[in-house]
Write an enzyme that holds these catalytic residues in place. Structure first.
Site, PDB file in Angstrom:
ATOM      1  N   ASP A  94       0.849  -1.185   0.000  1.00  0.00           N
ATOM      2  CA  ASP A  94       0.000   0.000   0.000  1.00  0.00           C
ATOM      3  C   ASP A  94       0.890   1.243   0.000  1.00  0.00           C
ATOM      4  O   ASP A  94       1.857   1.329   0.768  1.00  0.00           O
ATOM      5  CB  ASP A  94      -0.919   0.010   1.219  1.00  0.00           C
ATOM      6  CG  ASP A  94      -1.952   1.118   1.151  1.00  0.00           C
ATOM      7  OD1 ASP A  94      -3.060   0.852   0.635  1.00  0.00           O
ATOM      8  OD2 ASP A  94      -1.662   2.234   1.608  1.00  0.00           O
ATOM      9  N   ASN A 102      -2.149  13.028  -3.999  1.00  0.00           N
ATOM     10  CA  ASN A 102      -3.161  13.500  -4.944  1.00  0.00           C
ATOM     11  C   ASN A 102      -3.621  14.917  -4.613  1.00  0.00           C
ATOM     12  O   ASN A 102      -3.790  15.753  -5.511  1.00  0.00           O
ATOM     13  CB  ASN A 102      -4.367  12.553  -4.937  1.00  0.00           C
ATOM     14  CG  ASN A 102      -4.144  11.327  -5.799  1.00  0.00           C
ATOM     15  OD1 ASN A 102      -3.385  11.360  -6.759  1.00  0.00           O
ATOM     16  ND2 ASN A 102      -4.813  10.236  -5.461  1.00  0.00           N
ATOM     17  N   HIS A 107      -4.130  14.565  -9.408  1.00  0.00           N
ATOM     18  CA  HIS A 107      -4.331  13.144  -9.719  1.00  0.00           C
ATOM     19  C   HIS A 107      -3.404  12.660 -10.828  1.00  0.00           C
ATOM     20  O   HIS A 107      -3.058  11.474 -10.872  1.00  0.00           O
ATOM     21  CB  HIS A 107      -5.792  12.911 -10.109  1.00  0.00           C
ATOM     22  CG  HIS A 107      -6.739  13.025  -8.958  1.00  0.00           C
ATOM     23  ND1 HIS A 107      -6.953  11.990  -8.066  1.00  0.00           N
ATOM     24  CD2 HIS A 107      -7.510  14.053  -8.522  1.00  0.00           C
ATOM     25  CE1 HIS A 107      -7.828  12.368  -7.152  1.00  0.00           C
ATOM     26  NE2 HIS A 107      -8.187  13.616  -7.396  1.00  0.00           N
ATOM     27  N   ASP A 111      -1.243   9.336 -10.559  1.00  0.00           N
ATOM     28  CA  ASP A 111      -1.190   8.263 -11.560  1.00  0.00           C
ATOM     29  C   ASP A 111       0.254   7.972 -11.977  1.00  0.00           C
ATOM     30  O   ASP A 111       0.628   6.812 -12.185  1.00  0.00           O
ATOM     31  CB  ASP A 111      -2.014   8.656 -12.793  1.00  0.00           C
ATOM     32  CG  ASP A 111      -3.505   8.651 -12.515  1.00  0.00           C
ATOM     33  OD1 ASP A 111      -3.917   8.103 -11.474  1.00  0.00           O
ATOM     34  OD2 ASP A 111      -4.254   9.202 -13.341  1.00  0.00           O
ATOM     35  N   GLU A 137      -4.554   2.419  -4.626  1.00  0.00           N
ATOM     36  CA  GLU A 137      -3.108   2.510  -4.421  1.00  0.00           C
ATOM     37  C   GLU A 137      -2.575   1.236  -3.782  1.00  0.00           C
ATOM     38  O   GLU A 137      -1.526   1.235  -3.147  1.00  0.00           O
ATOM     39  CB  GLU A 137      -2.752   3.714  -3.547  1.00  0.00           C
ATOM     40  CG  GLU A 137      -3.210   3.624  -2.112  1.00  0.00           C
ATOM     41  CD  GLU A 137      -4.614   4.131  -1.868  1.00  0.00           C
ATOM     42  OE1 GLU A 137      -4.939   4.441  -0.714  1.00  0.00           O
ATOM     43  OE2 GLU A 137      -5.404   4.215  -2.825  1.00  0.00           O
TER      44      GLU A 137
END
Length: 209
Positions: A94, A102, A107, A111, A137
């Site tokens: 994680d 973010n 975002h 990504d 994630e």
């Protein structure tokens, strides 16, 4: 043969529409055309099915396997176990504070972090391992024929590799790290869920630390 003779000879050759030979050639030609088109359609259909199957098992952002694919791989590994003697390990990964990445950088940067993390992790795993993006994630790694000690060592390599990867940072000052939980199969496990539950519990302990 009559067609070849017509090409080589200056004299015209007439084909009668009611000639048995002409009708037979027409039927053969129609059957051949139908067979060729049928084979062509079958080949195209097989390619489309393979492409759709591949897409249904892949995560579009990272190119890794998706949750459906890793669950299927886990099920196959579970069915191949031999009275607990064939061990395998599950690694849950994680990204730490991903929401903050973010919120702070956007975002698109998030990504980019996930795609870079996928490349970094792919370089750490073995050919026999299955790496997937199991959630937003979250990533999951299946290690066949692997005990707890080997799985822990690989998890530590992934942690160090990610922490030292400059390409994962959306901009200067943003350090990307991951928390990892590891669990290996046991002979007393009633199902795959028991293994996943231990890996999740270890992951939460890692994040809390």
């Amino acid at each position: 043969a009559r067609g070849v003779s017509g090409l080589l000879s200056d004299a015209p050759i007439e084909f009668s529409h009611d000639s048995p030979v002409t009708l037979a050639l027409a039927y053969v030609l129609l059957v051949a055309i139908f067979a060729v088109n049928l084979v062509f359609a079958y080949v195209v259909l097989q390619r489309v099915v393979r492409e759709l199957t591949w897409l249904s098992m892949r995560d579009p952002l990272t190119g890794l396997f998706n949750r459906r694919a890793i669950v299927d791989a886990l099920q196959r590994e579970w069915e191949q176990r031999d009275s607990g003697e064939r061990m395998f390990a599950v690694v849950c990964v994680d990204v730490d504070h991903f929401k903050a990445i973010n919120d702070r950088h956007g975002h698109a940067a998030g990504d980019a972090v996930l795609a870079g993390l996928a490349r970094r992790m792919s370089a750490c795993v073995r050919d026999a391992d299955t790496l997937a993006r199991s959630g937003g994630e979250e990533f999951m790694l299946l290690l066949p024929a692997t005990d707890q000690a080997v799985a822990l060592d690989l998890a530590q390599r992934v942690c160090r590799s990610v922490a030292h990867a400059r390409g994962l940072r959306p901009e200067e000052g943003c350090r990307v790290t991951v928390s990892i939980g590891v669990s290996s199969s046991r002979a007393c496990d009633p199902s795959i869920d028991a293994i996943l539950a231990r890996a999740d519990a270890a992951l939460y302990r890692a994040k809390a630390a």
